[in-house]
Design a protein around this motif. Structure first.
Motif, PDB file in Angstrom:
ATOM      1  N   ALA A  44       0.963  -0.962  -0.109  1.00 23.92           N
ATOM      2  CA  ALA A  44      -0.048  -0.004   0.033  1.00 23.92           C
ATOM      3  C   ALA A  44       0.769   1.224  -0.051  1.00 23.92           C
ATOM      4  CB  ALA A  44      -0.806  -0.066   1.133  1.00 23.92           C
ATOM      5  N   LEU A  45       1.982   1.327   0.866  1.00 27.84           N
ATOM      6  CA  LEU A  45       2.757   2.499   0.796  1.00 27.84           C
ATOM      7  C   LEU A  45       3.435   2.795  -0.466  1.00 27.84           C
ATOM      8  CD1 LEU A  45       3.610   4.580   3.051  1.00 27.84           C
ATOM      9  CD2 LEU A  45       5.990   3.074   3.258  1.00 27.84           C
ATOM     10  N   TYR A  46       3.932   1.727  -1.056  1.00 27.48           N
ATOM     11  CA  TYR A  46       4.398   1.921  -2.440  1.00 27.48           C
ATOM     12  C   TYR A  46       3.359   2.428  -3.640  1.00 27.48           C
ATOM     13  CZ  TYR A  46       5.692   0.394  -7.336  1.00 27.48           C
ATOM     14  OH  TYR A  46       5.819   0.611  -8.570  1.00 27.48           O
ATOM     15  N   ALA A  47       2.149   1.914  -3.428  1.00 25.67           N
ATOM     16  CA  ALA A  47       1.256   2.203  -4.584  1.00 25.67           C
ATOM     17  C   ALA A  47       0.811   3.567  -4.305  1.00 25.67           C
ATOM     18  CB  ALA A  47       0.139   1.100  -4.200  1.00 25.67           C
ATOM     19  N   ALA A  48       0.686   4.060  -3.190  1.00 25.81           N
ATOM     20  CA  ALA A  48       0.366   5.395  -2.799  1.00 25.81           C
ATOM     21  C   ALA A  48       1.234   6.356  -3.294  1.00 25.81           C
ATOM     22  CB  ALA A  48      -0.156   5.649  -1.331  1.00 25.81           C
ATOM     23  N   ALA A  49       2.478   6.103  -3.114  1.00 25.10           N
ATOM     24  CA  ALA A  49       3.438   6.872  -3.651  1.00 25.10           C
ATOM     25  C   ALA A  49       3.704   6.861  -5.114  1.00 25.10           C
ATOM     26  CB  ALA A  49       4.823   6.523  -3.076  1.00 25.10           C
ATOM     27  N   HIS A  50       3.513   5.725  -5.670  1.00 26.59           N
ATOM     28  CA  HIS A  50       3.534   5.706  -7.113  1.00 26.59           C
ATOM     29  C   HIS A  50       2.317   6.466  -7.673  1.00 26.59           C
ATOM     30  CE1 HIS A  50       3.526   3.779 -11.179  1.00 26.59           C
ATOM     31  NE2 HIS A  50       2.160   3.895 -11.208  1.00 26.59           N
TER      32      HIS A  50
END
Length: 219
Positions: A141-147
């Protein structure tokens, strides 16, 4: 060119020796001890695993399941997918995001808007898909939001509307993330599609699992 072995902790060194011997006998290739990693989630240290550690002082650690290590160091990357603690997977995501940012910075410098747009849509926005398919939603989730944020910011740069770059929750951004067939720009939200991507990955592999291991597929 990578080799992965799944076995019980007490068999690690024996299996390593078998792989090392047969690989050399059949192909003439020696194992790269500098890339060897041993991990299990339970933190059970395999007997003799220290003998696999290269003697060089700057060599990477082989036994990465030691729970006394910092959490961001407890894990391995298997076929590009992180397997380890939450912190380890988050650090892996940061590394992936860093490489994406390098590409996005270059795309924003392309002088032709149409070419820049095609690169953003087909090369940059879609780079998250593999990570979403290979990791549970809560882990990625953290990576996806930053992406989503960096793709949207680049999109705003291309249109010279950097005043909208921090408004990912705006109606404009939500429309941009709609599929083109619905009047959007096709910049699909990685964060929103994480559950579907992960489920689709399991659905795609289920026939193979059923053919090779019916009991596991049933579970």
């Amino acid at each position: 060119d990578d080799i992965y072995v799944v076995c019980r902790p007490e068999r690690v060194c024996a299996v390593y020796a078998l792989v090392e011997r047969h690989l050399f006998e059949h192909t003439g290739i020696r194992l790269n001890t500098g890339k060897t990693k041993v991990y299990n989630r339970g933190g059970v240290k395999p007997e003799g695993v220290d003998t696999l550690q290269p003697p060089e002082p700057d060599a990477e650690r082989v036994w990465v399941g030691d729970q006394s290590l910092p959490e961001e160091e407890q894990g391995v990357v298997v076929l590009g997918a992180p397997l380890g603690t939450q912190r380890f997977t988050e650090e892996h995501g940061k590394g992936k995001l860093g490489k994406e940012l390098e590409l996005l910075d270059l795309v924003a410098q392309v002088p032709d808007l149409q070419c820049a747009w095609v690169l953003l849509l087909l090369c940059c926005a879609s780079r998250a898909t593999y990570n979403l398919r290979t990791q549970p939603p809560e882990q990625v989730a953290l990576y996806a939001a930053a992406h989503d944020c960096v793709v949207w910011e680049t999109f705003c740069k291309l249109l010279n509307r950097e005043d909208l770059a921090r408004q990912l929750d705006s109606r404009t951004a939500r429309v941009a993330q709609l599929p083109m067939r619905l009047g959007g720009w096709g910049l699909r939200s990685a964060l929103r599609k994480t559950p579907a991507a992960f489920w689709a990955s399991w659905a795609d592999t289920l026939p193979m699992l059923r053919a090779r291991n019916p009991e596991a597929a049933q579970r």
